[in-house]
Motif scaffolding. Structure first.
Motif, PDB file in Angstrom:
ATOM      1  N   TYR A 175     -43.224  -3.310  -0.699  1.00 41.95           N
ATOM      2  CA  TYR A 175     -42.668  -2.053  -1.223  1.00 41.95           C
ATOM      3  C   TYR A 175     -41.516  -2.210  -2.210  1.00 41.95           C
ATOM      4  O   TYR A 175     -40.848  -1.227  -2.521  1.00 41.95           O
ATOM      5  CB  TYR A 175     -42.257  -1.103  -0.078  1.00 41.95           C
ATOM      6  CG  TYR A 175     -43.459  -0.533   0.630  1.00 41.95           C
ATOM      7  CD1 TYR A 175     -44.096   0.609   0.153  1.00 41.95           C
ATOM      8  CD2 TYR A 175     -43.990  -1.173   1.755  1.00 41.95           C
ATOM      9  CE1 TYR A 175     -45.215   1.111   0.781  1.00 41.95           C
ATOM     10  CE2 TYR A 175     -45.121  -0.680   2.389  1.00 41.95           C
ATOM     11  CZ  TYR A 175     -45.739   0.458   1.893  1.00 41.95           C
ATOM     12  OH  TYR A 175     -46.855   0.942   2.507  1.00 41.95           O
ATOM     13  N   HIS A 227     -38.650   0.653   4.014  1.00 44.94           N
ATOM     14  CA  HIS A 227     -39.464   1.723   3.426  1.00 44.94           C
ATOM     15  C   HIS A 227     -39.911   2.705   4.499  1.00 44.94           C
ATOM     16  O   HIS A 227     -39.909   3.932   4.269  1.00 44.94           O
ATOM     17  CB  HIS A 227     -40.681   1.133   2.724  1.00 44.94           C
ATOM     18  CG  HIS A 227     -41.661   2.163   2.265  1.00 44.94           C
ATOM     19  ND1 HIS A 227     -41.434   2.978   1.182  1.00 44.94           N
ATOM     20  CD2 HIS A 227     -42.869   2.531   2.774  1.00 44.94           C
ATOM     21  CE1 HIS A 227     -42.459   3.801   1.028  1.00 44.94           C
ATOM     22  NE2 HIS A 227     -43.339   3.556   1.982  1.00 44.94           N
ATOM     23  N   PRO A 256     -36.237   4.261  -2.957  1.00 42.90           N
ATOM     24  CA  PRO A 256     -36.961   3.101  -3.482  1.00 42.90           C
ATOM     25  C   PRO A 256     -36.181   1.804  -3.258  1.00 42.90           C
ATOM     26  O   PRO A 256     -34.944   1.796  -3.170  1.00 42.90           O
ATOM     27  CB  PRO A 256     -37.107   3.414  -4.970  1.00 42.90           C
ATOM     28  CG  PRO A 256     -36.983   4.892  -5.071  1.00 42.90           C
ATOM     29  CD  PRO A 256     -36.028   5.289  -3.988  1.00 42.90           C
ATOM     30  N   GLN A 269     -46.134   2.175  -3.242  1.00 40.05           N
ATOM     31  CA  GLN A 269     -44.961   2.545  -4.032  1.00 40.05           C
ATOM     32  C   GLN A 269     -45.264   2.570  -5.524  1.00 40.05           C
ATOM     33  O   GLN A 269     -46.142   1.871  -6.019  1.00 40.05           O
ATOM     34  CB  GLN A 269     -43.799   1.586  -3.752  1.00 40.05           C
ATOM     35  CG  GLN A 269     -43.845   0.249  -4.475  1.00 40.05           C
ATOM     36  CD  GLN A 269     -44.691  -0.790  -3.764  1.00 40.05           C
ATOM     37  OE1 GLN A 269     -45.526  -0.482  -2.920  1.00 40.05           O
ATOM     38  NE2 GLN A 269     -44.463  -2.067  -4.100  1.00 40.05           N
TER      39      GLN A 269
END
Length: 469
Positions: free
Chosen positions: A340, A309, A316, A66
């Protein structure tokens, strides 16, 4: 503390910070000696791989995970109220220690509250408080003047003058009481009916505009702090179906007025995340209205973020509230990123030595800054400031986390990032009671290091050196 000096292509820069009396109440009594405080250590050398009987960490920069938004803390009214007691120079010194990239730790993501939270010395308020029985669906009485009077607006403005790149996100603890089933900022839920959903959406849009008019852009907001928790301070139960309705109404409000503020759903514990986000994100309109998922770490495991995720890879994940202490806390933060999270925010930045002011129902732990309740310009810094800085001074906005072996609690654990400037940042945590030796293997090279007990080390090197490009 300059981070930007020219680095030799075959060296690894090193900084250490250590824990002391992790989370202990003794920090409210006064400062203590801290062995390592973002202390620069001698550079290490990148060398050819060697046979060593030590813990090994394998870093794979081509495995990109990420992208980071940022890391920071909160400017809730407790902190602002304590800052307001100080002289202008002392107040500015603390803000610089928070966000300045050279003299401070470079925080770049700050949380504010829309109306009061439990961490305040004031009577609880929102931006449209009315006498019992009155309503104001058109928001004619809306005003953020209390935020102005309490110095909240001025403090955020001053912080942004020091570091204009800082992003601000906001969270509400309660809608105005006249919108709620309890008729109070405490407990209750948003009343049923489209008129209340529309009124609350307009209320939040006006708050975003009012802050924008003060020169404070609101990058994002969560729709309700801890929506599954009702208690005797500002709070509001908001089930996912109701939050979905609010997200749709607020997205329409923002779009209609040309506002780009992101909307983050949930804002509560790992343990309840799946049950909450799926009714919102599994329906097309809800998915389109939402920009991200916000989480707190008071119950459950960070691994749920990896599951979310995988389920919603284009939404996000943000860790919006949790205060952490010691090397165990640094490891917990590393776990957020390894699962993440694209951000991390601490909660409450400065209590005083009387553990005040607040209206939380428990006893808070020590904050990064503690103000002397008698001599208000005097303050001291606890180790958690430096431990957070081991991440924030070196991981840049828009960095990517990259793959690495986690390690073990008995030796060292870690998380690794790839900055936009090509540098690799490894944050390595030794939670054990003894010095730990390890090596880090990356793209044909290694470096070997020793890390003292109860210490976090940050290691920075240029990928072009490691990558044999």
């Amino acid at each position: 503390m300059n981070r930007n000096k020219q680095q030799s292509p075959d060296t690894v820069e090193v900084w250490w910070s250590s824990e002391v009396d992790s989370g202990g109440p003794g920090w409210f009594a006064g400062p203590q000696d801290i062995p390592y405080k973002l202390s620069r250590q001698p550079d290490l050398q990148l060398t050819a791989p060697q046979v060593q009987e030590v813990a090994s960490i394998v870093v794979t920069p081509n495995h990109v995970c990420q992208q980071m938004l940022g890391m920071g803390t909160s400017l809730e009214e407790t902190t602002v109220g304590n800052l307001a007691k100080m002289s202008p120079s002392a107040r500015e010194s603390i803000l610089r220690l928070l966000v300045d990239k050279q003299s401070g730790i470079g925080l770049n993501l700050i949380r504010i509250t829309l109306g009061t939270s439990d961490f305040t010395g004031q009577a609880f308020y929102t931006y449209n408080d009315l006498a019992e029985g009155e309503t104001d669906f058109e928001q004619r009485h809306f005003s953020i003047q209390k935020d102005v009077d309490l110095g909240i607006v001025e403090t955020v403005q001053q912080l942004l003058a020091i570091a204009p790149e800082v992003e601000i996100f906001a969270s509400p603890w309660s809608p105005p009481a006249w919108m709620k089933t309890s008729g109070s900022l405490k407990r209750g839920s948003l009343k049923e009916g489209e008129e209340y959903t529309t009124a609350l959406a307009k209320y939040y849009r006006l708050a975003i505009q009012a802050y924008q008019e003060q020169g404070i852009p609101i990058y994002a907001m969560t729709l309700q702090n801890e929506p599954l928790f009702e208690t005797d301070y500002p709070s509001c139960y908001m089930p996912p179906e109701r939050q979905r309705e609010l997200a749709l109404a607020l997205r329409q409000e923002l779009d209609r007025h040309g506002l780009t503020t992101e909307l983050w759903i949930f804002d509560h514990n790992f343990s309840d995340a799946w049950d909450y986000v799926t009714p919102i994100l599994n329906k097309g309109e809800g998915y389109a209205a939402v920009d991200g998922i916000a989480l707190h770490d008071y119950k459950g495991s960070p691994e749920v973020m990896s599951e979310l995720h995988a389920a919603y890879p284009h939404k996000p994940i943000y860790l919006t509230e949790r205060s952490l202490w010691g090397t165990a806390g640094a490891d917990r933060m590393a776990q957020y990123f390894r699962n993440y999270a694209s951000s991390y925010n601490a909660w409450v930045t400065m209590l005083d030595s009387n553990i005040s002011p607040h209206q939380w129902l428990g006893t808070p732990g020590p904050t990064m800054f503690i103000q002397d309740a008698i001599d208000v310009d005097r303050y001291w810094i606890i180790p958690e400031y430096y431990l957070l800085g081991q991440f924030t001074r070196f991981v840049e906005p828009e960095a990517f986390r990259v793959a690495s072996d986690y390690g073990s609690h008995s030796t060292v654990t870690n998380v690794v990032f790839h900055n936009p400037d090509g540098s690799l940042i490894a944050v390595v945590i030794n939670q054990s009671e003894s010095e730990q030796e390890f090596r880090m293997l990356c793209e044909g090279w290694q470096f070997a290091a020793k890390l003292p007990a109860k210490t976090v080390g940050t290691y920075r090197w240029q990928r072009t050196a490691a990558g044999k490009e």
